[in-house]
Design an enzyme around this catalytic site. Structure first.
Site, mmCIF file in Angstrom:
data_model
loop_
_atom_site.group_PDB
_atom_site.id
_atom_site.type_symbol
_atom_site.label_atom_id
_atom_site.label_comp_id
_atom_site.label_asym_id
_atom_site.label_seq_id
_atom_site.Cartn_x
_atom_site.Cartn_y
_atom_site.Cartn_z
ATOM 1 N N ASN A 10 -2.552 -4.462 -6.560
ATOM 2 C CA ASN A 10 -1.260 -4.712 -5.933
ATOM 3 C C ASN A 10 -1.548 -5.632 -4.759
ATOM 4 O OD1 ASN A 10 1.143 -4.706 -4.554
ATOM 5 N ND2 ASN A 10 1.107 -2.528 -4.013
ATOM 6 N N TRP A 11 -1.187 -6.879 -4.947
ATOM 7 C CA TRP A 11 -1.528 -7.877 -3.922
ATOM 8 C C TRP A 11 -0.663 -7.738 -2.671
ATOM 9 C CZ3 TRP A 11 -2.618 -13.377 -6.381
ATOM 10 C CH2 TRP A 11 -3.729 -13.287 -7.223
ATOM 11 N N LYS A 12 0.451 -7.024 -2.783
ATOM 12 C CA LYS A 12 1.406 -6.886 -1.668
ATOM 13 C C LYS A 12 1.847 -8.284 -1.206
ATOM 14 C CE LYS A 12 -0.569 -2.416 -0.766
ATOM 15 N NZ LYS A 12 -0.834 -1.325 0.172
ATOM 16 N N HIS A 95 7.104 1.596 -4.712
ATOM 17 C CA HIS A 95 5.935 1.718 -3.838
ATOM 18 C C HIS A 95 6.379 2.306 -2.490
ATOM 19 C CE1 HIS A 95 2.515 0.638 -1.331
ATOM 20 N NE2 HIS A 95 1.820 0.565 -2.454
ATOM 21 N N GLU A 97 5.731 1.462 0.397
ATOM 22 C CA GLU A 97 6.132 0.431 1.369
ATOM 23 C C GLU A 97 7.562 -0.036 1.102
ATOM 24 O OE1 GLU A 97 2.716 -2.077 0.689
ATOM 25 O OE2 GLU A 97 1.457 -0.536 1.618
ATOM 26 N N GLU A 167 -0.038 7.810 -4.997
ATOM 27 C CA GLU A 167 -0.593 7.158 -3.817
ATOM 28 C C GLU A 167 -0.221 7.932 -2.558
ATOM 29 O OE1 GLU A 167 -1.321 2.697 -4.692
ATOM 30 O OE2 GLU A 167 0.724 2.918 -3.966
ATOM 31 N N GLY A 173 -4.286 1.788 2.763
ATOM 32 C CA GLY A 173 -4.686 0.804 3.765
ATOM 33 C C GLY A 173 -5.383 1.400 4.978
ATOM 34 N N SER A 213 -6.910 3.253 -0.769
ATOM 35 C CA SER A 213 -8.282 2.936 -0.342
ATOM 36 C C SER A 213 -9.317 3.066 -1.453
ATOM 37 C CB SER A 213 -8.668 3.770 0.890
ATOM 38 O OG SER A 213 -7.777 3.513 1.964
ATOM 39 N N GLY A 234 -4.940 -1.832 -3.532
ATOM 40 C CA GLY A 234 -4.382 -2.818 -2.613
ATOM 41 C C GLY A 234 -5.455 -3.765 -2.119
ATOM 42 N N GLY A 235 -5.938 -3.524 -0.905
ATOM 43 C CA GLY A 235 -6.888 -4.419 -0.226
ATOM 44 C C GLY A 235 -8.047 -4.903 -1.085
#
Ligand code: 13P
Length: 249
Positions: A10-12, A95, A97, A167, A173, A213, A234-235
């Site tokens: 997930n590149w966000k 998500h 976010e 999640e 993150g 993470s 993510g990251g």
């Protein structure tokens, strides 16, 4: 039958179209794995160039969000028809976010899930508890509620094809991964909840990811758990480390 693993990035809100193409060129030799589905969920503006860059590889390009109407006066939104026309198969829905910053609710998540299925898209449906909820011991109750509403009016046939991403919000993150036992406990509870809503066959078929993470060092332990069928990353999906996650064994 063993479930096929699904490992999604997930590149966000990262990567311009130019950067997206460069990142796919860098990662494509690293993410080859015939035993898993590999998905890069990218910002809407990156979908078309990413699709082109991923041509001929095992990488599927997914979206990070979509609206629950087909077209019309919804400035700024992306419709399921647009995603399908661009060749997208997977779309992240709900998500945390999106829930936190863009007022998405369990009800809008349900509308989006229904719409995604109507168009033949596979939703990656996100759920997860906050730190307060975990500390209060209401994680499982909370997740069950999210799942029950997300799947309202979804037929068993469709539900089987869905992907659920567990999640925990406190692990996103933060570098603070849930332990593999914590992740497994909730993923098992999600599968049991699907079994209650539908039946054993649906519960066995549905794929459940862990997200929060995930990195090259912890993926193997997480993905070895019986109810964890991959990850939503993510990251680490923006780095060569993603190759290690995809080839976690
Ligand atoms: P991180 O892997 O950066 O914690 O993000 C997880 C996530 O939100 C994926 O959807």
């Amino acid at each position: 039958m063993a479930r096929r693993k699904i490992i999604a990035g997930n590149w966000k809100m990262n990567m311009t179209p130019t950067e997206a193409v460069a990142l796919i060129d860098e990662l494509k030799p690293l993410v080859v794995n015939d035993e898993a589905d590999v998905v890069f969920c990218v910002p809407a503006i990156d979908i078309i160039p990413a699709m082109e860059a991923a041509k001929g590889t095992n990488i599927h390009i997914g979206a990070e969000n979509m609206y629950f109407e087909e077209k019309g006066a919804y400035t700024g939104e992306i419709s399921p028809k647009m995603l399908v026309d661009a060749g997208v198969k997977y779309v992240i829905i709900g998500h945390s976010e999106r829930r936190e910053y863009f007022a998405e609710t369990d009800e809008t998540v349900n509308k989006k899930v229904l719409k995604a299925f109507e168009h033949g898209l596979t939703p990656i449906i996100c759920c997860g508890e906050s730190l307060t909820q975990r500390e209060q011991g209401i994680t499982i109750d909370w997740i069950r509620q999210q799942i029950k509403i997300a799947f309202l009016n979804v037929t068993a046939d469709k539900a089987k094809a869905a992907v659920i991403a567990y999640e925990p919000i406190w692990a996103i993150g933060t570098g603070k991964t849930a332990t593999s036992d914590q992740a497994e406990e909730v993923c098992a509870a999600i599968r049991a909840c699907i079994g209650e809503i539908y039946d054993e066959a649906t519960a066995e078929a549905i794929r459940i990811q862990y997200g929060g993470s995930v990195n090259g060092a912890n993926a193997a332990e997480l993905f070895a758990k019986p109810n964890i069928d991959g990850g939503l990353v993510g990251g680490a999906s923006l780095k060569p480390d993603f190759g290690k996650i995809v080839n976690y064994k």
